[in-house]
Motif scaffolding. Structure first.
Motif, PDB file in Angstrom:
ATOM      1  N   HIS A 196       0.814  -3.805  -2.149  1.00  0.00           N
ATOM      2  CA  HIS A 196      -0.339  -4.344  -1.439  1.00  0.00           C
ATOM      3  C   HIS A 196       0.107  -4.885  -0.083  1.00  0.00           C
ATOM      4  O   HIS A 196       1.274  -5.257   0.115  1.00  0.00           O
ATOM      5  CB  HIS A 196      -0.964  -5.468  -2.275  1.00  0.00           C
ATOM      6  CG  HIS A 196      -2.223  -6.021  -1.694  1.00  0.00           C
ATOM      7  ND1 HIS A 196      -2.239  -7.102  -0.836  1.00  0.00           N
ATOM      8  CD2 HIS A 196      -3.521  -5.646  -1.851  1.00  0.00           C
ATOM      9  CE1 HIS A 196      -3.492  -7.366  -0.491  1.00  0.00           C
ATOM     10  NE2 HIS A 196      -4.277  -6.502  -1.091  1.00  0.00           N
ATOM     11  N   ILE A 197      -0.815  -4.945   0.883  1.00  0.00           N
ATOM     12  CA  ILE A 197      -0.486  -5.377   2.243  1.00  0.00           C
ATOM     13  C   ILE A 197       0.171  -6.753   2.248  1.00  0.00           C
ATOM     14  O   ILE A 197       1.157  -6.981   2.949  1.00  0.00           O
ATOM     15  CB  ILE A 197      -1.755  -5.377   3.126  1.00  0.00           C
ATOM     16  CG1 ILE A 197      -2.205  -3.935   3.399  1.00  0.00           C
ATOM     17  CG2 ILE A 197      -1.494  -6.089   4.452  1.00  0.00           C
ATOM     18  CD1 ILE A 197      -3.519  -3.834   4.131  1.00  0.00           C
ATOM     19  N   GLU A 198      -0.351  -7.689   1.449  1.00  0.00           N
ATOM     20  CA  GLU A 198       0.223  -9.038   1.434  1.00  0.00           C
ATOM     21  C   GLU A 198       1.667  -9.022   0.941  1.00  0.00           C
ATOM     22  O   GLU A 198       2.511  -9.776   1.448  1.00  0.00           O
ATOM     23  CB  GLU A 198      -0.621  -9.963   0.556  1.00  0.00           C
ATOM     24  CG  GLU A 198      -1.983 -10.288   1.151  1.00  0.00           C
ATOM     25  CD  GLU A 198      -2.764 -11.255   0.290  1.00  0.00           C
ATOM     26  OE1 GLU A 198      -2.218 -11.727  -0.742  1.00  0.00           O
ATOM     27  OE2 GLU A 198      -3.924 -11.542   0.638  1.00  0.00           O
ATOM     28  N   TRP A 199       1.960  -8.185  -0.033  1.00  0.00           N
ATOM     29  CA  TRP A 199       3.330  -8.092  -0.526  1.00  0.00           C
ATOM     30  C   TRP A 199       4.228  -7.424   0.501  1.00  0.00           C
ATOM     31  O   TRP A 199       5.395  -7.788   0.640  1.00  0.00           O
ATOM     32  CB  TRP A 199       3.370  -7.345  -1.859  1.00  0.00           C
ATOM     33  CG  TRP A 199       2.912  -8.192  -3.007  1.00  0.00           C
ATOM     34  CD1 TRP A 199       2.351  -9.435  -2.939  1.00  0.00           C
ATOM     35  CD2 TRP A 199       3.000  -7.864  -4.391  1.00  0.00           C
ATOM     36  NE1 TRP A 199       2.073  -9.896  -4.200  1.00  0.00           N
ATOM     37  CE2 TRP A 199       2.465  -8.961  -5.114  1.00  0.00           C
ATOM     38  CE3 TRP A 199       3.461  -6.762  -5.098  1.00  0.00           C
ATOM     39  CZ2 TRP A 199       2.385  -8.971  -6.503  1.00  0.00           C
ATOM     40  CZ3 TRP A 199       3.388  -6.768  -6.486  1.00  0.00           C
ATOM     41  CH2 TRP A 199       2.863  -7.869  -7.182  1.00  0.00           C
ATOM     42  N   GLN A 200       3.704  -6.439   1.231  1.00  0.00           N
ATOM     43  CA  GLN A 200       4.482  -5.831   2.302  1.00  0.00           C
ATOM     44  C   GLN A 200       4.851  -6.878   3.353  1.00  0.00           C
ATOM     45  O   GLN A 200       5.991  -6.931   3.829  1.00  0.00           O
ATOM     46  CB  GLN A 200       3.691  -4.710   2.974  1.00  0.00           C
ATOM     47  CG  GLN A 200       3.445  -3.489   2.101  1.00  0.00           C
ATOM     48  CD  GLN A 200       2.674  -2.410   2.833  1.00  0.00           C
ATOM     49  OE1 GLN A 200       2.802  -2.251   4.043  1.00  0.00           O
ATOM     50  NE2 GLN A 200       1.850  -1.667   2.108  1.00  0.00           N
ATOM     51  N   GLU A 201       3.898  -7.722   3.697  1.00  0.00           N
ATOM     52  CA  GLU A 201       4.102  -8.714   4.752  1.00  0.00           C
ATOM     53  C   GLU A 201       5.124  -9.786   4.365  1.00  0.00           C
ATOM     54  O   GLU A 201       5.787 -10.352   5.236  1.00  0.00           O
ATOM     55  CB  GLU A 201       2.775  -9.381   5.109  1.00  0.00           C
ATOM     56  CG  GLU A 201       1.786  -8.449   5.796  1.00  0.00           C
ATOM     57  CD  GLU A 201       0.431  -9.090   6.008  1.00  0.00           C
ATOM     58  OE1 GLU A 201      -0.348  -8.565   6.824  1.00  0.00           O
ATOM     59  OE2 GLU A 201       0.142 -10.111   5.338  1.00  0.00           O
ATOM     60  N   THR A 202       5.241 -10.068   3.074  1.00  0.00           N
ATOM     61  CA  THR A 202       6.138 -11.150   2.636  1.00  0.00           C
ATOM     62  C   THR A 202       7.459 -10.644   2.061  1.00  0.00           C
ATOM     63  O   THR A 202       8.327 -11.451   1.728  1.00  0.00           O
ATOM     64  CB  THR A 202       5.446 -12.019   1.571  1.00  0.00           C
ATOM     65  OG1 THR A 202       5.071 -11.196   0.445  1.00  0.00           O
ATOM     66  CG2 THR A 202       4.196 -12.680   2.135  1.00  0.00           C
ATOM     67  N   LEU A 203       7.632  -9.328   1.955  1.00  0.00           N
ATOM     68  CA  LEU A 203       8.798  -8.771   1.270  1.00  0.00           C
ATOM     69  C   LEU A 203      10.108  -9.250   1.878  1.00  0.00           C
ATOM     70  O   LEU A 203      11.006  -9.712   1.158  1.00  0.00           O
ATOM     71  CB  LEU A 203       8.730  -7.241   1.286  1.00  0.00           C
ATOM     72  CG  LEU A 203       9.907  -6.524   0.601  1.00  0.00           C
ATOM     73  CD1 LEU A 203       9.961  -6.862  -0.879  1.00  0.00           C
ATOM     74  CD2 LEU A 203       9.796  -5.012   0.801  1.00  0.00           C
ATOM     75  N   ILE A 204      10.265  -9.145   3.191  1.00  0.00           N
ATOM     76  CA  ILE A 204      11.523  -9.535   3.817  1.00  0.00           C
ATOM     77  C   ILE A 204      11.773 -11.027   3.617  1.00  0.00           C
ATOM     78  O   ILE A 204      12.897 -11.440   3.281  1.00  0.00           O
ATOM     79  CB  ILE A 204      11.528  -9.179   5.316  1.00  0.00           C
ATOM     80  CG1 ILE A 204      11.477  -7.662   5.505  1.00  0.00           C
ATOM     81  CG2 ILE A 204      12.779  -9.751   5.999  1.00  0.00           C
ATOM     82  CD1 ILE A 204      11.404  -7.219   6.956  1.00  0.00           C
ATOM     83  N   ASP A 205      10.756 -11.850   3.810  1.00  0.00           N
ATOM     84  CA  ASP A 205      10.917 -13.295   3.641  1.00  0.00           C
ATOM     85  C   ASP A 205      11.393 -13.634   2.230  1.00  0.00           C
ATOM     86  O   ASP A 205      12.275 -14.486   2.045  1.00  0.00           O
ATOM     87  CB  ASP A 205       9.596 -14.017   3.914  1.00  0.00           C
ATOM     88  CG  ASP A 205       9.191 -13.968   5.373  1.00  0.00           C
ATOM     89  OD1 ASP A 205      10.066 -14.153   6.232  1.00  0.00           O
ATOM     90  OD2 ASP A 205       8.009 -13.737   5.648  1.00  0.00           O
TER      91      ASP A 205
END
Length: 244
Positions: A196-205
């Motif tokens: 999901h987009i939210e998981w993509q956005e937080t993956l690196i962090d």
């Protein structure tokens, strides 16, 4: 050994390109480029050179690859220097969502380091529970080594029932957790698959939170992967490849 990759050189990739990559960041590298430009091949070649340089000539269409890591140079033509410690690296593949090897390693970890492992797994479970809170699932805090999920009624949610994206995120993060104390080179090829987009956005962090010692190499076509403040880590493949 810090396992920091400083430079990569590839000669005659597909008899089309030479690669001279000298702008490698010590923390995060996000490789972008068009389909077929060689992103995945370069990542796989680096990983193979670190682990099995003798296999480069057989498995890749290139002349040679050299990887500068710490004060050493691994050359696929000559192998690893005799005095070089084994470099630590891991490749995370969205197609590999098998939990059995992970559970086996978790059980071994708890058996050998019961107090510290349970404490670390408890903290790690908070990250997982935060990710899964929207779907009302949480890890069973009394059975952390088995990756056992419960629903709001305390009924078990079998791992087989999880979505592909959930399985993918879990296997990524558990594998990172198992390298949490060590400096690793971590390779992810298009991790946005099924996420999901939210998981993509937080993956690196999240990866950096679990293991801040890792040097991360990611290929992606999704701007969501780097939209959360990682734009300065972009590596455009055309900047370090030249046509022969």
């Amino acid at each position: 050994m810090n396992n920091i990759i400083h430079k990569v050189e590839i000669n005659r990739l597909w008899n089309i390109y030479n690669v001279k990559w000298e702008t490698i960041n010590p923390d995060v590298n996000i490789i972008v480029g068009i389909n077929g430009s060689g992103k995945s091949t370069i990542l796989n070649a680096i990983y193979t050179c670190l682990n099995r340089p003798e296999e480069i000539k057989t498995n890749f269409f290139l002349d040679y690859i050299k990887v500068n890591i710490d004060d050493y140079v691994i050359d696929s033509r000559t192998g690893k220097p005799a005095d070089m410690p084994t470099p630590l690296s891991a490749k995370l593949n969205h197609e590999d969502t098998s939990f059995d090897p992970i559970i086996m390693r978790l059980k071994n970890l708890i058996a050998t380091e019961p107090v510290s492992a349970y404490k670390e797994l408890t903290e790690f479970s908070k990250i997982i529970n935060s990710l899964f809170s929207n779907t009302k699932k949480r890890l069973d805090e009394h059975n952390l080594s088995d990756i056992r999920f419960l629903d709001v009624n305390n009924q078990e949610v079998a791992l087989q029932r999880l979505s592909l994206g959930e399985k993918q995120m879990l296997t990524f993060l558990y594998k990172v957790f198992l390298t949490r104390k060590k400096p690793y080179a971590l390779f992810l090829d298009e991790p946005e698959y099924s996420l999901h987009i939210e998981w993509q956005e937080t993956l690196i962090d999240i990866i950096r939170q679990i293991n801040p010692n890792c040097q991360l190499f990611i290929t992606t076509h999704s701007p969501n992967i780097f939209s959360n403040g990682w734009q300065d880590k972009l590596q455009f493949i055309e900047d370090f490849t030249t046509e022969i």
